[in-house]
Design a protein around this motif. Structure first.
Motif, PDB file in Angstrom:
ATOM      1  N   CYS A 190       9.958 -23.136  -2.419  1.00  0.00           N
ATOM      2  CA  CYS A 190      10.536 -22.207  -3.387  1.00  0.00           C
ATOM      3  C   CYS A 190      10.363 -20.778  -2.889  1.00  0.00           C
ATOM      4  O   CYS A 190       9.665 -20.537  -1.899  1.00  0.00           O
ATOM      5  N   ALA A 191      10.990 -19.853  -3.590  1.00  0.00           N
ATOM      6  CA  ALA A 191      10.885 -18.443  -3.215  1.00  0.00           C
ATOM      7  C   ALA A 191      11.107 -17.574  -4.439  1.00  0.00           C
ATOM      8  O   ALA A 191      11.756 -17.993  -5.409  1.00  0.00           O
ATOM      9  N   CYS A 192      10.577 -16.356  -4.356  1.00  0.00           N
ATOM     10  CA  CYS A 192      10.758 -15.402  -5.438  1.00  0.00           C
ATOM     11  C   CYS A 192      10.599 -13.978  -4.921  1.00  0.00           C
ATOM     12  O   CYS A 192      10.223 -13.755  -3.768  1.00  0.00           O
ATOM     13  N   VAL A 193      10.875 -13.042  -5.804  1.00  0.00           N
ATOM     14  CA  VAL A 193      10.573 -11.630  -5.581  1.00  0.00           C
ATOM     15  C   VAL A 193       9.643 -11.208  -6.707  1.00  0.00           C
ATOM     16  O   VAL A 193       9.885 -11.534  -7.873  1.00  0.00           O
ATOM     17  N   THR A 194       8.576 -10.517  -6.354  1.00  0.00           N
ATOM     18  CA  THR A 194       7.634  -9.995  -7.341  1.00  0.00           C
ATOM     19  C   THR A 194       7.223  -8.594  -6.930  1.00  0.00           C
ATOM     20  O   THR A 194       6.739  -8.396  -5.814  1.00  0.00           O
ATOM     21  N   ARG A 195       7.426  -7.653  -7.815  1.00  0.00           N
ATOM     22  CA  ARG A 195       7.046  -6.249  -7.600  1.00  0.00           C
ATOM     23  C   ARG A 195       7.441  -5.751  -6.202  1.00  0.00           C
ATOM     24  O   ARG A 195       6.669  -5.087  -5.526  1.00  0.00           O
ATOM     25  N   GLY A 196       8.657  -6.097  -5.801  1.00  0.00           N
ATOM     26  CA  GLY A 196       9.188  -5.610  -4.547  1.00  0.00           C
ATOM     27  C   GLY A 196       8.795  -6.386  -3.313  1.00  0.00           C
ATOM     28  O   GLY A 196       9.106  -5.979  -2.196  1.00  0.00           O
ATOM     29  N   THR A 197       8.117  -7.510  -3.477  1.00  0.00           N
ATOM     30  CA  THR A 197       7.657  -8.317  -2.346  1.00  0.00           C
ATOM     31  C   THR A 197       8.302  -9.697  -2.396  1.00  0.00           C
ATOM     32  O   THR A 197       8.292 -10.358  -3.436  1.00  0.00           O
ATOM     33  N   TYR A 198       8.852 -10.122  -1.269  1.00  0.00           N
ATOM     34  CA  TYR A 198       9.373 -11.483  -1.159  1.00  0.00           C
ATOM     35  C   TYR A 198       8.222 -12.452  -0.962  1.00  0.00           C
ATOM     36  O   TYR A 198       7.280 -12.161  -0.219  1.00  0.00           O
ATOM     37  N   ILE A 199       8.319 -13.625  -1.593  1.00  0.00           N
ATOM     38  CA  ILE A 199       7.358 -14.702  -1.386  1.00  0.00           C
ATOM     39  C   ILE A 199       8.156 -15.978  -1.127  1.00  0.00           C
ATOM     40  O   ILE A 199       9.006 -16.354  -1.936  1.00  0.00           O
TER      41      ILE A 199
ATOM     42  N   VAL B 244      16.356  -8.165   4.231  1.00  0.00           N
ATOM     43  CA  VAL B 244      15.760  -6.889   4.640  1.00  0.00           C
ATOM     44  C   VAL B 244      16.534  -5.706   4.056  1.00  0.00           C
ATOM     45  O   VAL B 244      15.940  -4.747   3.565  1.00  0.00           O
ATOM     46  N   GLU B 245      17.855  -5.776   4.090  1.00  0.00           N
ATOM     47  CA  GLU B 245      18.648  -4.658   3.587  1.00  0.00           C
ATOM     48  C   GLU B 245      18.468  -4.451   2.082  1.00  0.00           C
ATOM     49  O   GLU B 245      18.742  -3.364   1.569  1.00  0.00           O
ATOM     50  N   LEU B 246      17.965  -5.451   1.390  1.00  0.00           N
ATOM     51  CA  LEU B 246      17.732  -5.325  -0.054  1.00  0.00           C
ATOM     52  C   LEU B 246      16.351  -4.775  -0.395  1.00  0.00           C
ATOM     53  O   LEU B 246      16.100  -4.383  -1.536  1.00  0.00           O
ATOM     54  N   MET B 247      15.444  -4.751   0.573  1.00  0.00           N
ATOM     55  CA  MET B 247      14.063  -4.343   0.293  1.00  0.00           C
ATOM     56  C   MET B 247      13.944  -2.992  -0.413  1.00  0.00           C
ATOM     57  O   MET B 247      13.160  -2.881  -1.358  1.00  0.00           O
ATOM     58  N   PRO B 248      14.695  -1.964  -0.019  1.00  0.00           N
ATOM     59  CA  PRO B 248      14.534  -0.684  -0.711  1.00  0.00           C
ATOM     60  C   PRO B 248      14.941  -0.727  -2.179  1.00  0.00           C
ATOM     61  O   PRO B 248      14.566   0.136  -2.975  1.00  0.00           O
ATOM     62  N   ARG B 249      15.713  -1.741  -2.579  1.00  0.00           N
ATOM     63  CA  ARG B 249      16.219  -1.828  -3.952  1.00  0.00           C
ATOM     64  C   ARG B 249      15.490  -2.867  -4.815  1.00  0.00           C
ATOM     65  O   ARG B 249      15.838  -3.056  -5.972  1.00  0.00           O
ATOM     66  N   LEU B 250      14.486  -3.540  -4.284  1.00  0.00           N
ATOM     67  CA  LEU B 250      13.846  -4.629  -5.024  1.00  0.00           C
ATOM     68  C   LEU B 250      13.093  -4.166  -6.265  1.00  0.00           C
ATOM     69  O   LEU B 250      12.889  -4.949  -7.187  1.00  0.00           O
ATOM     70  N   ARG B 251      12.676  -2.926  -6.319  1.00  0.00           N
ATOM     71  CA  ARG B 251      11.926  -2.417  -7.475  1.00  0.00           C
ATOM     72  C   ARG B 251      12.815  -1.700  -8.487  1.00  0.00           C
ATOM     73  O   ARG B 251      12.311  -1.128  -9.447  1.00  0.00           O
TER      74      ARG B 251
END
Length: 175
Positions: free
Chosen positions: A125-134, A166-173
């Protein structure tokens, strides 16, 4: 899918967690495989730890890494099966802000080509939490190879087209 060789590669700072009651660094072959692949791809190993199959312990390390601004991404290996001790997905679900269901679906589709119907036992599985991919992969070296080579190598490459994580990282928060 293509890699845009004219684009600039952005290394991702990745923490690796092996979830196991029995492994240590000396015999963590799946963790070693993952570390080798991510560093060969040009990424940075930010941290590495082996954590017992315990929801609270897994969550504690994940929270610490999520709060660390020098870590962009966490990849776990192990604890994604269906036995009583396999609790990695439960830990991830408790801290997830947004699940990424396509990751597990694609992982099982790729894994089917390697291990057949045994892939149904995986709860990758995978998720995004507080700007971090897991990303949670099963604990075998074959599963790590399937997950990295078939999904993460491209999705964590800033040059991968038509899009990548990677290109989405600046927008995750964003809110």
């Amino acid at each position: 899918m293509p890699i845009d060789l004219d684009a600039v590669f952005t290394p991702v700072r990745i923490a690796v967690m092996t979830v196991s009651d029995t492994r240590g660094l000396a015999d963590d072959r799946s963790g070693d495989t993952l570390v080798a692949r991510l560093t060969e791809a040009g990424h940075v190993l930010a941290e590495r730890e082996i954590v017992k199959d315990d929801v609270g312990l897994i969550m504690a390390v994940l929270h610490r890494w999520i709060d660390d601004e020098s870590i962009d991404c966490v990849i776990t290996t192990g604890g994604t099966g269906v036995t009583g001790r396999d609790v990695t997905p439960e830990a991830i679900e408790r801290i997830a802000e947004k699940m990424i269901p396509g990751f597990g679906e694609l992982f099982r589709w790729l894994s089917f080509k390697t291990i057949g119907t045994s892939t149904v036992q995986s709860r990758a599985c995978a998720c995004v939490t507080r700007g971090t991919y897991i990303f949670a992969l099963p604990g075998s070296t074959g599963a790590v190879k399937d997950g990295w080579d078939g999904i993460l190598r491209d999705q964590l490459d800033s040059r991968h087209k038509p899009c990548n994580f990677v290109e989405l990282m600046p927008r995750l928060r964003e809110r």
